[in-house]
Design an enzyme around this catalytic site. Sequence first.
Site, PDB file in Angstrom:
ATOM      1  CG  HIS A  72     -35.298 -42.989 -71.116  1.00 18.18           C
ATOM      2  ND1 HIS A  72     -34.536 -41.983 -71.527  1.00 18.18           N
ATOM      3  CD2 HIS A  72     -34.410 -43.745 -70.372  1.00 18.18           C
ATOM      4  CE1 HIS A  72     -33.387 -42.245 -71.164  1.00 18.18           C
ATOM      5  NE2 HIS A  72     -33.245 -43.097 -70.450  1.00 18.18           N
TER       6      HIS A  72
ATOM      7  CG  HIS B 167     -19.168 -35.772 -78.482  1.00 18.66           C
ATOM      8  ND1 HIS B 167     -19.246 -36.459 -77.350  1.00 18.66           N
ATOM      9  CD2 HIS B 167     -20.204 -36.440 -79.207  1.00 18.66           C
ATOM     10  CE1 HIS B 167     -20.331 -37.018 -77.053  1.00 18.66           C
ATOM     11  NE2 HIS B 167     -20.685 -37.191 -78.182  1.00 18.66           N
TER      12      HIS B 167
ATOM     13  CG  HIS C 195     -30.194 -37.607 -63.977  1.00 20.01           C
ATOM     14  ND1 HIS C 195     -29.721 -36.463 -63.559  1.00 20.01           N
ATOM     15  CD2 HIS C 195     -29.606 -38.556 -63.708  1.00 20.01           C
ATOM     16  CE1 HIS C 195     -28.614 -36.999 -62.725  1.00 20.01           C
ATOM     17  NE2 HIS C 195     -28.603 -38.176 -62.715  1.00 20.01           N
TER      18      HIS C 195
ATOM     19  NE  ARG D  64     -22.556 -37.746 -56.355  1.00 18.69           N
ATOM     20  CZ  ARG D  64     -22.977 -37.131 -57.356  1.00 18.69           C
ATOM     21  NH1 ARG D  64     -24.265 -37.204 -57.562  1.00 18.69           N
ATOM     22  NH2 ARG D  64     -22.126 -36.117 -57.907  1.00 18.69           N
TER      23      ARG D  64
END
Length: 297
Positions: free
Chosen positions: A123, A197, A133, A137
């Site tokens: 940020h 949403h 980001h 993994r």
Amino acid sequence: MSDEMLAEKARASAWFRELRDRIVTAFEALEDSHIDGPGAASAPGRFEVTETSRTAEDGSDAGGGLMSVMRGGRVFEKVGVNVSEVYGTLGTRAQAAMAARKGIPGMEDDPRFWASGISLVAHMQNPHAPAVHMNTRMFWTPHAWWFGGGSDLNPCIEYPEDTAHFHAVQKEHLDPHGAAHYPRLKEWADEYFYIPHRKRARGVGGIFMDDHNTGDWQADFALTRDIGQAFLPAYLPLVEKRRVLDWTGADRETQLVHRGLYAEYNLVYDRGTKFGLETGHDPDAVLMSLPPLAKWI
């Protein structure tokens, strides 16, 4: 577990640590080189490094990692670069989620797991410089193994040329592994980093994969490495270009509201956040991705 798989785990874990070291060095150099523009009069930021740990339900050691966080730098308002290597047995909720989402049989009979990876969220001080980001993994159970991860750009003030550069570098690193990879992983990122949403994406996309197992560990690991190696050349030029721009109070307001989207996504939808908390990893490391300040209107 075979000696070959043990060696493969060690290689993957060592690579994630090597990538972490490269990024930490590059980000601190970025702080040192910022001598003109907003924030240049401040002291250059440095990472604080903390060892993290995971404790199994029976109290035994279950791995850990390094949490590296820089706060209040010239360029970065907050950035975290974590690496981890954890192991043990999956709890009931994690077993059910893994079996349902990945279709892995036998989890109830043998719920052992091992996972290692790198996770990064930045940020920025300057609203013109994009947040970002990245994570990659490797995950193993006695029933399956796979790789996952990617990177995505999250500007609060979008510059189309920055978006184009970020995606072009990703494509350049993926194309040697097959022309189909970039469009597939780009579409996957568009779907994965969507906030239902809000009915919008949290940023301008990037690349993402999960459950990646072609049966050829060497090829899959090479692809994962190149996803990680794409990060710095895709991202650093954007920060170097935007960190010197003047910004206004309205720009800061836009940045804080946009960060609210990031927080909502990570707390509600992000699988890595859910997995880390459900398996008992250090909550400060798991929630490192949250912005230092955000705003809702």
